[in-house]
Structure formats: C-alpha cells, structure tokens
Write a protein that holds these residues in place. Structure first.
Motif, PDB file in Angstrom:
ATOM      1  N   LEU A 152      -2.103   2.102  -4.786  1.00 27.02           N
ATOM      2  CA  LEU A 152      -1.835   3.527  -4.600  1.00 27.02           C
ATOM      3  C   LEU A 152      -3.150   4.259  -4.382  1.00 27.02           C
ATOM      4  N   LEU A 153      -3.233   4.953  -3.270  1.00 27.02           N
ATOM      5  CA  LEU A 153      -4.407   5.766  -2.965  1.00 27.02           C
ATOM      6  C   LEU A 153      -3.987   7.224  -2.972  1.00 27.02           C
ATOM      7  N   VAL A 154      -4.641   8.016  -3.798  1.00 29.34           N
ATOM      8  CA  VAL A 154      -4.327   9.440  -3.883  1.00 29.34           C
ATOM      9  C   VAL A 154      -5.470  10.214  -3.253  1.00 29.34           C
ATOM     10  N   THR A 155      -5.160  10.978  -2.220  1.00 27.60           N
ATOM     11  CA  THR A 155      -6.206  11.728  -1.504  1.00 27.60           C
ATOM     12  C   THR A 155      -6.144  13.200  -1.883  1.00 27.60           C
ATOM     13  N   PRO A 156      -7.314  13.847  -1.952  1.00 25.52           N
ATOM     14  CA  PRO A 156      -7.346  15.265  -2.353  1.00 25.52           C
ATOM     15  C   PRO A 156      -6.664  16.149  -1.318  1.00 25.52           C
ATOM     16  N   LYS A 181      19.162  -5.423  -8.031  1.00 25.64           N
ATOM     17  CA  LYS A 181      17.875  -5.951  -8.523  1.00 25.64           C
ATOM     18  C   LYS A 181      16.727  -5.147  -7.897  1.00 25.64           C
ATOM     19  N   HIS A 182      16.794  -3.845  -8.071  1.00 26.13           N
ATOM     20  CA  HIS A 182      15.802  -2.938  -7.512  1.00 26.13           C
ATOM     21  C   HIS A 182      15.279  -2.041  -8.613  1.00 26.13           C
ATOM     22  N   LEU A 183      13.974  -1.964  -8.684  1.00 23.09           N
ATOM     23  CA  LEU A 183      13.270  -1.169  -9.688  1.00 23.09           C
ATOM     24  C   LEU A 183      12.336  -0.226  -8.965  1.00 23.09           C
ATOM     25  N   SER A 184      12.234   1.009  -9.431  1.00 25.92           N
ATOM     26  CA  SER A 184      11.269   1.919  -8.820  1.00 25.92           C
ATOM     27  C   SER A 184      10.526   2.696  -9.903  1.00 25.92           C
ATOM     28  N   LEU A 185       9.318   3.099  -9.536  1.00 21.19           N
ATOM     29  CA  LEU A 185       8.469   3.907 -10.406  1.00 21.19           C
ATOM     30  C   LEU A 185       8.104   5.172  -9.641  1.00 21.19           C
ATOM     31  N   ARG A 186       8.456   6.310 -10.208  1.00 16.86           N
ATOM     32  CA  ARG A 186       8.091   7.588  -9.598  1.00 16.86           C
ATOM     33  C   ARG A 186       7.041   8.255 -10.474  1.00 16.86           C
ATOM     34  N   ILE A 187       5.956   8.660  -9.830  1.00 17.80           N
ATOM     35  CA  ILE A 187       4.907   9.399 -10.520  1.00 17.80           C
ATOM     36  C   ILE A 187       4.933  10.819  -9.981  1.00 17.80           C
ATOM     37  N   ALA A 188       5.246  11.773 -10.837  1.00 19.32           N
ATOM     38  CA  ALA A 188       5.274  13.175 -10.415  1.00 19.32           C
ATOM     39  C   ALA A 188       3.869  13.758 -10.452  1.00 19.32           C
ATOM     40  N   ASP A 189       3.623  14.741  -9.575  1.00 20.35           N
ATOM     41  CA  ASP A 189       2.337  15.450  -9.572  1.00 20.35           C
ATOM     42  C   ASP A 189       1.174  14.450  -9.609  1.00 20.35           C
ATOM     43  N   THR A 190       1.145  13.563  -8.629  1.00 24.18           N
ATOM     44  CA  THR A 190       0.157  12.477  -8.613  1.00 24.18           C
ATOM     45  C   THR A 190      -1.267  13.019  -8.559  1.00 24.18           C
ATOM     46  N   PHE A 228       0.832  -1.204   0.000  1.00 24.77           N
ATOM     47  CA  PHE A 228       0.000   0.000   0.000  1.00 24.77           C
ATOM     48  C   PHE A 228       0.867   1.255   0.000  1.00 24.77           C
ATOM     49  N   LEU A 229       0.340   2.293  -0.628  1.00 22.07           N
ATOM     50  CA  LEU A 229       0.971   3.605  -0.596  1.00 22.07           C
ATOM     51  C   LEU A 229      -0.137   4.643  -0.674  1.00 22.07           C
ATOM     52  N   SER A 230      -0.063   5.628   0.207  1.00 22.47           N
ATOM     53  CA  SER A 230      -1.043   6.705   0.189  1.00 22.47           C
ATOM     54  C   SER A 230      -0.308   8.028   0.049  1.00 22.47           C
ATOM     55  N   VAL A 231      -0.744   8.854  -0.895  1.00 21.50           N
ATOM     56  CA  VAL A 231      -0.109  10.158  -1.103  1.00 21.50           C
ATOM     57  C   VAL A 231      -1.197  11.210  -1.306  1.00 21.50           C
ATOM     58  N   ARG A 232      -0.801  12.455  -1.122  1.00 22.92           N
ATOM     59  CA  ARG A 232      -1.726  13.560  -1.376  1.00 22.92           C
ATOM     60  C   ARG A 232      -1.607  13.990  -2.838  1.00 22.92           C
ATOM     61  N   GLU A 233      -2.727  14.433  -3.360  1.00 26.42           N
ATOM     62  CA  GLU A 233      -2.744  14.933  -4.735  1.00 26.42           C
ATOM     63  C   GLU A 233      -1.691  16.021  -4.913  1.00 26.42           C
ATOM     64  N   ASP A 276       1.539  15.548  -4.844  1.00 26.30           N
ATOM     65  CA  ASP A 276       2.831  15.041  -4.379  1.00 26.30           C
ATOM     66  C   ASP A 276       3.379  14.009  -5.367  1.00 26.30           C
ATOM     67  N   SER A 277       4.623  13.622  -5.154  1.00 27.97           N
ATOM     68  CA  SER A 277       5.208  12.532  -5.947  1.00 27.97           C
ATOM     69  C   SER A 277       4.958  11.203  -5.238  1.00 27.97           C
ATOM     70  N   SER A 278       4.785  10.163  -6.028  1.00 27.53           N
ATOM     71  CA  SER A 278       4.644   8.796  -5.509  1.00 27.53           C
ATOM     72  C   SER A 278       5.855   8.000  -5.960  1.00 27.53           C
ATOM     73  N   VAL A 279       6.363   7.165  -5.073  1.00 24.24           N
ATOM     74  CA  VAL A 279       7.453   6.270  -5.444  1.00 24.24           C
ATOM     75  C   VAL A 279       7.069   4.858  -5.042  1.00 24.24           C
ATOM     76  N   ILE A 280       7.019   3.975  -6.017  1.00 27.44           N
ATOM     77  CA  ILE A 280       6.688   2.573  -5.773  1.00 27.44           C
ATOM     78  C   ILE A 280       7.943   1.757  -6.045  1.00 27.44           C
ATOM     79  N   ASN A 281       8.314   0.940  -5.064  1.00 27.59           N
ATOM     80  CA  ASN A 281       9.552   0.173  -5.159  1.00 27.59           C
ATOM     81  C   ASN A 281       9.292  -1.304  -5.408  1.00 27.59           C
ATOM     82  N   CYS A 282      10.280  -1.944  -6.017  1.00 24.09           N
ATOM     83  CA  CYS A 282      10.157  -3.360  -6.376  1.00 24.09           C
ATOM     84  C   CYS A 282      11.540  -3.992  -6.322  1.00 24.09           C
ATOM     85  N   THR A 283      11.618  -5.172  -5.738  1.00 20.81           N
ATOM     86  CA  THR A 283      12.856  -5.946  -5.813  1.00 20.81           C
ATOM     87  C   THR A 283      12.549  -7.281  -6.467  1.00 20.81           C
TER      88      THR A 283
END
Lengths: 115, 109
Positions: free
Chosen positions: B105-109, B70-79, B9-14, B16-23
C-alpha cells in the motif's frame, strides 16, 4: 518481556557452509515456527513446533533442520547453504488457547545472503 | 500449502479509504488475520476476524468476511502516509498461518 528475539540480524555465507539461526521467546508460548520471506512470495512455512520435543515440516523444509529441546528456543540449521536459501527468515511464536486464536508474534528477522 | 491470493499493489491518496482484498481456499480456517509489515521490520498483527463473524470494526479498520465465497477484505478509513506498508492476509491452518504474497500500500500526499 523481550518477546521473540532472533540472532544474527544479518549473515553472509558461502555456498556449502553451515550455520544456525537462533530464535528465542520469553512468553512461554507452546507453538513456534520458522518462515522465509522472498520478494513477491509472501511468507512460506519452513518448520514448526507444537511444544518441546515435537517438530514438523512446513511447506519448504528441504535444506533445513530444527529441534526444540526447550520451550524457549527453536534454532534453525542450514546444513549446506545454497544461493536459493538467500532470504529473510522470521521466527514466530503463539500460545495455545489465546483469545485471539492462533495470533503469532514475530521476531525482527534474519537477513541471510548465500554467495 | 493452501492458496491465499492478494493483489500486489494499491495506491491511494491521503485521506481516502483503502480496500485490500484477499481470497483463500482453506474453508476450515477458524481465525483470519491481517498483518502489517513496515520496511525492514517484522510482521505485526493489525486485526483479525473469527470465522463465524461477517464484519469486524476496529477504529479506522473494517474487516469483511464472506465465508461462502472465501473472500476477506480490509478497509482502512482516512488512510494516512504512516499506513504505507505491506499488508498480509493470513488465514490460520493447523498450527501455523497461510500467508498471501502481501499487498504493498502506497499512500501519496
């Protein structure tokens, strides 16, 4: 192009019944796969095919059969349904030599409930 | 199959940037993909990176790959609220993909 189509969208079975989930693609893709998605488990590969007449097992093949008589179709058969097979099933296809590597195109899914 | 781990789970405010990690464990993966799944829908390819790259930018999306770890990440700007979905990391493996369990990913206003 319709892309990847799956039928039915929803199905309820009783334990012990058999059924076939249909999958078709009109993109002339060589590779086709079946996945199941369970809550908190991600997608797990059931069976896959690299071309007509060629199939192989994935991570969770027990209880399922597949065949690939044409490039377009890749049906998934449940031989004797069990409650543990309650899941959402996704079919996917991809093209050999795509510029995006092994990009898979997914169907909309079949939601199966076994009582 | 090979292991692919993601936080659930990841929660961010509208805005903001979101970063999702993966190994992942399969060092032979040639392409590594990020798929997005909206509620009740199938999976759609969001972006991908080739294994000989360490970064790829695609509009609001930035993918970082550390092949040694062996690490991958996804960053979403201005979520945005429309970015609320489940995101799957999926390195390729032979003729199919290995999927992580997905990050909601939950984006809250």
């Amino acid at each position: 192009n319709a892309g990847v189509t799956q039928t039915p969208k929803f199905q309820v079975l009783k334990t012990g019944q058999s059924m076939t989930l249909q999958c078709a693609q009109d993109m002339n893709h060589e590779y086709m796969s079946w996945y199941r998605q369970d809550p908190g488990m991600g997608l797990r590969l059931i069976h896959y095919s690299v071309g007509a007449g060629i199939t192989d097992q994935g991570e969770v093949p027990n209880g399922y059969n597949v065949s690939r008589s044409t490039t377009e179709d890749f049906p998934l058969r449940l031989l004797s349904a069990a409650p543990s097979q309650t899941s959402v099933y996704f079919c996917a296809s991809s093209k050999r030599g795509s510029r995006v590597g092994f990009e898979q195109f997914f169907g909309p899914g079949t939601r199966l409930t076994v009582l | 199959g090979e292991d692919v781990e993601q936080s659930l789970f990841l929660s961010v405010r509208e805005g903001d940037s979101s970063v999702i990690n993966c190994t992942y464990t399969d060092s032979s993966s040639t392409y590594l993909y990020w798929y997005k799944q909206e509620p009740g829908a199938g999976l759609q390819l969001l972006t991908y990176i080739f294994s000989n790259m360490d970064m790829k930018q695609d509009q609001r999306l930035t993918v970082l790959l550390n092949k040694k770890d062996k690490h991958l990440s996804l960053r979403i700007a201005d979520t945005q609220t429309g970015d609320s979905a489940i995101y799957f990391c999926a390195p390729d493996s032979g003729y199919a993909l290995n999927f992580g369990k997905g990050t909601s990913l939950l984006v809250t206003p």
